[in-house]
Design an enzyme around this catalytic site. Sequence first.
Site, PDB file in Angstrom:
ATOM      1  N   GLU A  59       1.053 -95.547  19.467  1.00  0.00           N
ATOM      2  CA  GLU A  59       1.378 -94.265  20.095  1.00  0.00           C
ATOM      3  C   GLU A  59       2.755 -93.745  19.694  1.00  0.00           C
ATOM      4  O   GLU A  59       3.710 -94.501  19.549  1.00  0.00           O
ATOM      5  CB  GLU A  59       1.305 -94.397  21.612  1.00  0.00           C
ATOM      6  CG  GLU A  59       1.322 -93.069  22.338  1.00  0.00           C
ATOM      7  CD  GLU A  59       0.582 -93.153  23.644  1.00  0.00           C
ATOM      8  OE1 GLU A  59      -0.648 -92.923  23.644  1.00  0.00           O
ATOM      9  OE2 GLU A  59       1.215 -93.475  24.671  1.00  0.00           O
ATOM     10  N   LYS A  61       5.345 -91.146  21.216  1.00  0.00           N
ATOM     11  CA  LYS A  61       5.713 -90.294  22.350  1.00  0.00           C
ATOM     12  C   LYS A  61       7.214 -90.388  22.592  1.00  0.00           C
ATOM     13  O   LYS A  61       7.816 -91.452  22.463  1.00  0.00           O
ATOM     14  CB  LYS A  61       4.939 -90.663  23.604  1.00  0.00           C
ATOM     15  CG  LYS A  61       5.191 -92.045  24.188  1.00  0.00           C
ATOM     16  CD  LYS A  61       4.368 -92.241  25.455  1.00  0.00           C
ATOM     17  CE  LYS A  61       4.536 -93.643  26.028  1.00  0.00           C
ATOM     18  NZ  LYS A  61       3.712 -93.838  27.235  1.00  0.00           N
ATOM     19  N   LYS A 121      -3.243 -87.136  22.411  1.00  0.00           N
ATOM     20  CA  LYS A 121      -3.066 -87.679  23.754  1.00  0.00           C
ATOM     21  C   LYS A 121      -2.555 -86.559  24.658  1.00  0.00           C
ATOM     22  O   LYS A 121      -1.404 -86.140  24.585  1.00  0.00           O
ATOM     23  CB  LYS A 121      -2.078 -88.839  23.709  1.00  0.00           C
ATOM     24  CG  LYS A 121      -1.961 -89.613  25.022  1.00  0.00           C
ATOM     25  CD  LYS A 121      -3.094 -90.617  25.147  1.00  0.00           C
ATOM     26  CE  LYS A 121      -2.887 -91.538  26.351  1.00  0.00           C
ATOM     27  NZ  LYS A 121      -1.749 -92.471  26.165  1.00  0.00           N
ATOM     28  N   GLU A 170     -11.062 -92.906  29.477  1.00  0.00           N
ATOM     29  CA  GLU A 170     -10.124 -93.819  30.117  1.00  0.00           C
ATOM     30  C   GLU A 170     -10.420 -93.976  31.604  1.00  0.00           C
ATOM     31  O   GLU A 170     -10.590 -92.996  32.324  1.00  0.00           O
ATOM     32  CB  GLU A 170      -8.697 -93.283  29.946  1.00  0.00           C
ATOM     33  CG  GLU A 170      -7.630 -94.090  30.657  1.00  0.00           C
ATOM     34  CD  GLU A 170      -6.252 -93.489  30.463  1.00  0.00           C
ATOM     35  OE1 GLU A 170      -5.738 -93.541  29.334  1.00  0.00           O
ATOM     36  OE2 GLU A 170      -5.704 -92.935  31.440  1.00  0.00           O
ATOM     37  N   ASN A 191      -6.982 -98.472  31.476  1.00  0.00           N
ATOM     38  CA  ASN A 191      -5.540 -98.331  31.652  1.00  0.00           C
ATOM     39  C   ASN A 191      -5.074 -99.292  32.740  1.00  0.00           C
ATOM     40  O   ASN A 191      -5.540 -99.226  33.884  1.00  0.00           O
ATOM     41  CB  ASN A 191      -5.189 -96.885  32.033  1.00  0.00           C
ATOM     42  CG  ASN A 191      -3.718 -96.580  31.836  1.00  0.00           C
ATOM     43  OD1 ASN A 191      -2.871 -97.446  32.077  1.00  0.00           O
ATOM     44  ND2 ASN A 191      -3.404 -95.379  31.411  1.00  0.00           N
ATOM     45  N   GLU A 221      -5.026-100.511  27.627  1.00  0.00           N
ATOM     46  CA  GLU A 221      -3.915 -99.561  27.555  1.00  0.00           C
ATOM     47  C   GLU A 221      -2.854 -99.908  28.600  1.00  0.00           C
ATOM     48  O   GLU A 221      -3.181-100.222  29.732  1.00  0.00           O
ATOM     49  CB  GLU A 221      -4.407 -98.133  27.830  1.00  0.00           C
ATOM     50  CG  GLU A 221      -5.589 -97.681  26.988  1.00  0.00           C
ATOM     51  CD  GLU A 221      -6.102 -96.326  27.424  1.00  0.00           C
ATOM     52  OE1 GLU A 221      -5.327 -95.551  28.014  1.00  0.00           O
ATOM     53  OE2 GLU A 221      -7.290 -96.032  27.212  1.00  0.00           O
ATOM     54  N   SER A 222      -1.603 -99.820  28.217  1.00  0.00           N
ATOM     55  CA  SER A 222      -0.435-100.031  29.075  1.00  0.00           C
ATOM     56  C   SER A 222      -0.213-101.511  29.367  1.00  0.00           C
ATOM     57  O   SER A 222      -1.165-102.275  29.544  1.00  0.00           O
ATOM     58  CB  SER A 222      -0.548 -99.269  30.410  1.00  0.00           C
ATOM     59  OG  SER A 222      -0.726 -97.889  30.206  1.00  0.00           O
TER      60      SER A 222
END
Length: 266
Positions: A59, A61, A121, A170, A191, A221-222
């Site tokens: 990612e 960001k 995203k 998600e 997530n 994710e995360s």
Amino acid sequence: MSDILNTILNTKHEEIARAQAHTPLSLLRTQAEEMPPARDFVGAVRSRIAQQVPAIIAEIKRASPSKGLLRTNFQPADIACAYARNGAACLSVLTDHNYFQGEDAHLIAARAACDLPVLRKDFVIDAYQIYQARQLGADCILLIVAALSLSALRDLEAVAHALGMAVLVESHNEAELALALQLNTPLIGINNRNLRTFETRLDTTLGLLHQIDDTRLVITESGIHQRADVTLMQSHQVFGFLVGEAFMRAADPGAELKTLFFPDSV
């Protein structure tokens, strides 16, 4: 729905209205449909997972609502190249401006810098945003179950697939996952961050695996920050990862990707 998510979605409605006043849906749709074919996002993920090699959606960001500014030296094209050199399967680029300091230009620059498929995203609530994504060059969109009804999820997935785009759906819990699994996409994101508390627990992914059959591609994710997190997931046959914060805070995001996922080649 969490307060922050609700606030973001309200902002999205306002953004879409402004964008439509500038570029009507009919024109945007024509522009999207005239784009070159999308890169194969699903294929890039599936080929890695089939070999039990980490399929990393890396990612790009600048900031997040919960953590604030993540990176001051923010050059999306350079970061994309570093990810590609160091083993990423795909890219994820934040384009939300108000809460993540993202820009459409970040996606355009990142995609032009390498050959990796790219996920836009953002918080998709309307078909207009999907045509926007394709017109920008995105190869995949994100649909968040917590933000959408099942009928809306199905409608938006159909628009994306008609444009040749992939869909990452998600979920955050068992109820959301049950809805996600009613879509056609093989890309099932889980997530690990609680939308209400922002607490991150890797057990979220592990506790939901029993619901997902092997025709799907699980993307955790995360919360992936250290080598032990990667090893834990792989020991449960999870080879799909979407990682951003750990890379964005590093001096060299590409080198951090290699250290975290491919330590034997460092």
